[in-house]
Design a protein around this motif. Structure first.
Motif, PDB file in Angstrom:
ATOM      1  N   ALA A  63      48.577  14.626  64.418  1.00  0.00           N
ATOM      2  CA  ALA A  63      49.127  13.956  63.234  1.00  0.00           C
ATOM      3  C   ALA A  63      50.119  12.867  63.641  1.00  0.00           C
ATOM      4  O   ALA A  63      50.077  11.748  63.134  1.00  0.00           O
ATOM      5  CB  ALA A  63      49.797  14.974  62.314  1.00  0.00           C
ATOM      6  N   THR A  66      48.206   9.798  65.391  1.00  0.00           N
ATOM      7  CA  THR A  66      47.443   8.920  64.512  1.00  0.00           C
ATOM      8  C   THR A  66      48.367   8.113  63.603  1.00  0.00           C
ATOM      9  O   THR A  66      48.203   6.906  63.468  1.00  0.00           O
ATOM     10  CB  THR A  66      46.407   9.699  63.674  1.00  0.00           C
ATOM     11  N   GLU A  67      49.335   8.752  62.995  1.00  0.00           N
ATOM     12  CA  GLU A  67      50.238   8.050  62.082  1.00  0.00           C
ATOM     13  C   GLU A  67      51.164   7.079  62.819  1.00  0.00           C
ATOM     14  O   GLU A  67      51.426   5.982  62.344  1.00  0.00           O
ATOM     15  CB  GLU A  67      51.048   9.041  61.247  1.00  0.00           C
ATOM     16  N   LYS A  70      49.236   3.845  63.808  1.00  0.00           N
ATOM     17  CA  LYS A  70      49.027   2.967  62.651  1.00  0.00           C
ATOM     18  C   LYS A  70      50.340   2.283  62.255  1.00  0.00           C
ATOM     19  O   LYS A  70      50.349   1.079  61.977  1.00  0.00           O
ATOM     20  CB  LYS A  70      48.458   3.758  61.474  1.00  0.00           C
ATOM     21  N   GLU A  71      51.425   3.027  62.252  1.00  0.00           N
ATOM     22  CA  GLU A  71      52.735   2.467  61.902  1.00  0.00           C
ATOM     23  C   GLU A  71      53.174   1.408  62.914  1.00  0.00           C
ATOM     24  O   GLU A  71      53.751   0.390  62.555  1.00  0.00           O
ATOM     25  CB  GLU A  71      53.781   3.585  61.807  1.00  0.00           C
ATOM     26  N   ARG A  74      51.558  -1.748  62.016  1.00  0.00           N
ATOM     27  CA  ARG A  74      52.128  -2.310  60.787  1.00  0.00           C
ATOM     28  C   ARG A  74      53.447  -3.017  61.078  1.00  0.00           C
ATOM     29  O   ARG A  74      53.723  -4.086  60.556  1.00  0.00           O
ATOM     30  CB  ARG A  74      52.356  -1.210  59.746  1.00  0.00           C
ATOM     31  N   ASP A  95      41.893   7.811  65.276  1.00  0.00           N
ATOM     32  CA  ASP A  95      41.752   9.266  65.401  1.00  0.00           C
ATOM     33  C   ASP A  95      41.800   9.618  66.884  1.00  0.00           C
ATOM     34  O   ASP A  95      41.535   8.777  67.744  1.00  0.00           O
ATOM     35  CB  ASP A  95      40.452   9.758  64.781  1.00  0.00           C
TER      36      ASP A  95
END
Length: 119
Positions: A63, A66-67, A70-71, A74, A95
């Protein structure tokens, strides 16, 4: 993997190393339509491998990985990738299989990079 896909792999590896402290050991990229699909091996640090030795550690690590990835994209827009491909970065799907230490990232761009760079 052609020379453009290989160069994109190098950009991903250096981006992750710069922003996470460590990049994957091996990356293989395939351009398909407006996607750059990156298969990555050797993502986990020794500490992460230790954490993954427990069942709840694997789930927590997956978790977080993956998060956090992505962050990271961003917060740190991948300008180098956009300049290289001459198109706009739109989104990222991530993933990872913690047990196999194998991850995939799918970068989405606003143009058909498959057509543009595969000859």
């Amino acid at each position: 993997m052609n020379k453009y896909e290989a160069e994109f792999s190098n950009l991903v590896k250096s981006f992750r190393k710069k922003h996470m402290g460590k990049g994957p050991r091996k990356i293989s990229t395939t351009f398909c339509r407006n996607w750059a699909i990156c298969e990555m091996e050797g993502n986990l640090s020794p500490v992460e491998k230790f954490i993954a030795s427990a069942d709840d550690g694997r789930q927590m690590l997956r978790a977080a990985r993956t998060e956090m990835v992505k962050e990271m994209y961003r917060k740190n827009h991948p300008v180098e990738m956009e300049e290289f491909l001459q198109c706009e970065f739109i989104d990222l799907f991530v993933d990872i299989d913690i047990e196999k230490d194998f991850g995939m990232s799918i970068f989405v761009f606003n143009e058909d990079i498959g057509e543009k760079f595969i000859k």
